[in-house]
Scaffold this motif. Structure first.
Motif, PDB file in Angstrom:
ATOM      1  N   ASP A  34     -69.260  40.759 -27.974  1.00 13.83           N
ATOM      2  CA  ASP A  34     -68.015  41.384 -29.119  1.00 13.83           C
ATOM      3  C   ASP A  34     -66.934  41.656 -28.878  1.00 13.83           C
ATOM      4  OD1 ASP A  34     -68.668  43.672 -27.465  1.00 13.83           O
ATOM      5  OD2 ASP A  34     -69.912  45.190 -28.671  1.00 13.83           O
ATOM      6  N   THR A  35     -65.991  42.056 -29.675  1.00 14.30           N
ATOM      7  CA  THR A  35     -64.605  42.339 -29.410  1.00 14.30           C
ATOM      8  C   THR A  35     -63.600  43.681 -30.052  1.00 14.30           C
ATOM      9  OG1 THR A  35     -62.531  41.550 -28.388  1.00 14.30           O
ATOM     10  CG2 THR A  35     -63.597  40.428 -30.787  1.00 14.30           C
ATOM     11  N   ALA A  36     -63.185  44.618 -28.897  1.00 13.12           N
ATOM     12  CA  ALA A  36     -62.041  45.309 -30.240  1.00 13.12           C
ATOM     13  C   ALA A  36     -61.300  44.046 -30.714  1.00 13.12           C
ATOM     14  CB  ALA A  36     -61.734  46.673 -29.161  1.00 13.12           C
ATOM     15  N   GLY A  37     -61.080  43.166 -30.164  1.00 13.40           N
ATOM     16  CA  GLY A  37     -59.575  42.445 -31.888  1.00 13.40           C
ATOM     17  C   GLY A  37     -59.208  41.851 -30.204  1.00 13.40           C
ATOM     18  N   THR A  38     -59.568  40.506 -30.291  1.00 13.81           N
ATOM     19  CA  THR A  38     -58.947  39.504 -29.048  1.00 13.81           C
ATOM     20  C   THR A  38     -58.351  38.233 -29.668  1.00 13.81           C
ATOM     21  OG1 THR A  38     -57.910  38.898 -27.500  1.00 13.81           O
ATOM     22  CG2 THR A  38     -60.253  39.206 -27.501  1.00 13.81           C
ATOM     23  N   PHE A  39     -58.097  37.146 -28.533  1.00 17.16           N
ATOM     24  CA  PHE A  39     -58.744  35.910 -28.427  1.00 17.16           C
ATOM     25  C   PHE A  39     -59.310  35.335 -27.700  1.00 17.16           C
ATOM     26  CE2 PHE A  39     -57.234  31.164 -27.874  1.00 17.16           C
ATOM     27  CZ  PHE A  39     -57.839  30.699 -29.424  1.00 17.16           C
ATOM     28  N   GLY A  40     -60.367  34.667 -28.076  1.00 19.68           N
ATOM     29  CA  GLY A  40     -60.675  33.840 -26.747  1.00 19.68           C
ATOM     30  C   GLY A  40     -61.539  32.062 -27.132  1.00 19.68           C
TER      31      GLY A  40
END
Length: 228
Positions: free
Chosen positions: A71-77
């Motif tokens: 999960d992420t709080a909101g970003t790019f990977g």
């Protein structure tokens, strides 16, 4: 979400089930199969994506899953994959992923899977973009939407078929297809020349969970059914 031998396919070329230590971020992690680099390598990092226990629940209740998700709080990977003949003229590839919006989504929010190109024609975004509430495909200023809206806390299963030619390539999106036979009609279609590809990214502007990335040469490769 580890792939078992009974679920494997001879032409499942790339797989990521996020079987990493729970609570760790995936930056520089190198699990899965069919990859050419670690998560975040050469791409600015993926430290905001964290491994969480348990797989996402497939909405069709037919997809084989196991292990963890991220999960992420909101970003790019992003990550580069080792796909033999990736995007060669006259070939077909299939991509699949499970995703779940974890916070109330405004119309301008976005999350999805981004297919790279490295020859200037522009990436392909698969998921919910910032131009509408429904899942679809985006290339540049071109948006084509399905009839399925993103719903908070509800997992979606996205499958894309890519048909590569010497001219424009065709990308067909299937939203929540059953893990059996490729649907006869796509939920959204985009046609353009994506050029040469060599990787993909998770890209989100808000709290999102992701799981079960697969790339193969047939629909069955990326939609393995639950083992009876």
């Amino acid at each position: 979400a580890g792939l078992t031998a009974s679920q494997a396919s001879a032409t499942l070329l790339t797989y990521e089930g996020f079987n990493y230590t729970v609570g760790s971020n995936i930056d520089n992690q190198n699990g899965g199969t069919g990859w050419d680099a670690n998560w975040g390598q050469f791409l600015g990092g993926a430290s905001s994506y964290t491994s969480v226990a348990g797989s996402l629940a497939d909405p069709t209740s037919t997809l084989a899953t196991s292990g963890s998700h991220v999960d992420t709080a909101g970003t790019f990977g992003g990550r580069y994959n080792a796909f033999p003949g990736y995007g060669a003229n006259g070939t077909t590839a299939f991509f699949s992923i499970l995703m779940r919006p974890d916070s109330a989504a405004a119309a301008s929010s976005f999350f999805g899977l981004q297919l790279f190109n490295n020859t200037g024609q522009g990436d392909l975004f698969i998921g919910k973009n910032g131009s509408g509430p429904n899942y679809g495909l985006e290339h540049g200023s071109t948006d084509v939407f399905s009839s399925v809206a993103a719903t908070v806390s509800q997992t979606v299963f996205l499958v894309v078929r890519a048909d590569y030619t010497s001219g424009d390539d065709t990308f067909k999106l299937y939203v929540n297809p059953p893990s059996s036979t490729e649907p006869g009609t796509a939920d959204a279609t985009v046609t353009y020349n994506i050029g040469t590809q060599n990787g993909l990214g998770l890209n989100a502007g808000g709290a999102t969970s992701s799981d079960e990335i697969r790339i193969g040469t047939t629909f069955a490769d990326v939609t393995p059914s639950l083992v009876p």
